[in-house]
Design a protein around this motif. Sequence first.
Motif, PDB file in Angstrom:
ATOM      1  N   ASP A   1     -30.462 -58.182  -8.590  1.00 25.34           N
ATOM      2  CA  ASP A   1     -29.979 -58.125  -9.970  1.00 25.34           C
ATOM      3  C   ASP A   1     -28.998 -59.289 -10.178  1.00 25.34           C
ATOM      4  OD1 ASP A   1     -29.062 -57.433 -12.491  1.00 25.34           O
ATOM      5  OD2 ASP A   1     -27.961 -55.666 -11.822  1.00 25.34           O
TER       6      ASP A   1
ATOM      7  N   ILE B   1     -36.930 -54.383  -9.278  1.00 22.91           N
ATOM      8  CA  ILE B   1     -36.699 -52.952  -9.114  1.00 22.91           C
ATOM      9  C   ILE B   1     -37.934 -52.281  -8.517  1.00 22.91           C
ATOM     10  CG2 ILE B   1     -36.237 -50.791 -10.340  1.00 22.91           C
ATOM     11  CD1 ILE B   1     -34.716 -52.524 -12.416  1.00 22.91           C
TER      12      ILE B   1
ATOM     13  N   VAL C   1     -32.799 -50.807  -7.052  1.00 20.74           N
ATOM     14  CA  VAL C   1     -32.579 -52.190  -7.461  1.00 20.74           C
ATOM     15  C   VAL C   1     -32.573 -53.064  -6.204  1.00 20.74           C
ATOM     16  CG1 VAL C   1     -31.007 -53.792  -8.598  1.00 20.74           C
ATOM     17  CG2 VAL C   1     -31.278 -51.465  -9.492  1.00 20.74           C
TER      18      VAL C   1
ATOM     19  N   PRO D   1     -26.066 -53.560  -6.631  1.00 20.34           N
ATOM     20  CA  PRO D   1     -26.827 -52.443  -7.213  1.00 20.34           C
ATOM     21  C   PRO D   1     -25.961 -51.192  -7.349  1.00 20.34           C
ATOM     22  CG  PRO D   1     -27.981 -53.391  -5.326  1.00 20.34           C
ATOM     23  CD  PRO D   1     -26.617 -54.008  -5.371  1.00 20.34           C
TER      24      PRO D   1
ATOM     25  N   THR E   1     -34.005 -59.040 -12.884  1.00 18.72           N
ATOM     26  CA  THR E   1     -33.910 -57.920 -11.955  1.00 18.72           C
ATOM     27  C   THR E   1     -35.231 -57.706 -11.233  1.00 18.72           C
ATOM     28  OG1 THR E   1     -34.509 -56.355 -13.702  1.00 18.72           O
ATOM     29  CG2 THR E   1     -32.155 -56.660 -13.281  1.00 18.72           C
TER      30      THR E   1
ATOM     31  N   ARG F   1     -35.344 -45.266  -9.207  1.00 16.42           N
ATOM     32  CA  ARG F   1     -35.343 -46.730  -9.208  1.00 16.42           C
ATOM     33  C   ARG F   1     -34.404 -47.266  -8.131  1.00 16.42           C
ATOM     34  NH1 ARG F   1     -31.337 -49.183 -12.847  1.00 16.42           N
ATOM     35  NH2 ARG F   1     -32.828 -50.798 -13.372  1.00 16.42           N
TER      36      ARG F   1
END
Length: 189
Positions: free
Chosen positions: A150, A172, A147, A119, A170, A145
């Motif tokens: 991912d 999030i 993450v 991230p 992803t 945001r």
Amino acid sequence: MRARIKALALAALVLLPGAVEAAGPCPVIGALLSENPKRLKGIGATLNGAGTFDVTMNGTADAVRGAKDCDLWGPAEEINISCGWNFEADAEADARRAFDTLKGRLEACLPTPLKRNEPKVYTEQELTEAAERSGASYADYLRNREVLADYDQSYPLDREEEVELDVAITLIRDREDGSIRMNVDLERD
């Protein structure tokens, strides 16, 4: 004759760009991995009995199922499919299970596993620069945001590697309200 059959079997196992195939019975992924854009005919999103969307090939569901929303766009030979799922702040365990399930279904269809990305953590300097370039709301978006996961991978579809399928998934978290969003993007260009 026996040597010729062995040679053909060995040649079938060699994975060359332009010869990429879906790993399992995955009609949508198989069509997206095909060099021939005519194989894309029949890809769509179907509203299922649960009121969510499945990405389908002539009505047959594939790896991407149960999405809250799906968008398909582009010229047929450069189709883009983007689907999303939403989870409440207190449903992180459900979101992570759904992510792992979808990632597993995608990887069962793809020729090689998806690659994990670290991230991106933005510094205040980078957020200030983002605000100057794209406005304060974009910098707030980046700031809010988190993450959680991912993964992505690109798969060349022709020998010249001019056309490829990009697959990304992803997970999030929105830091403001704690809600979690899972996205999958299948982009053929």
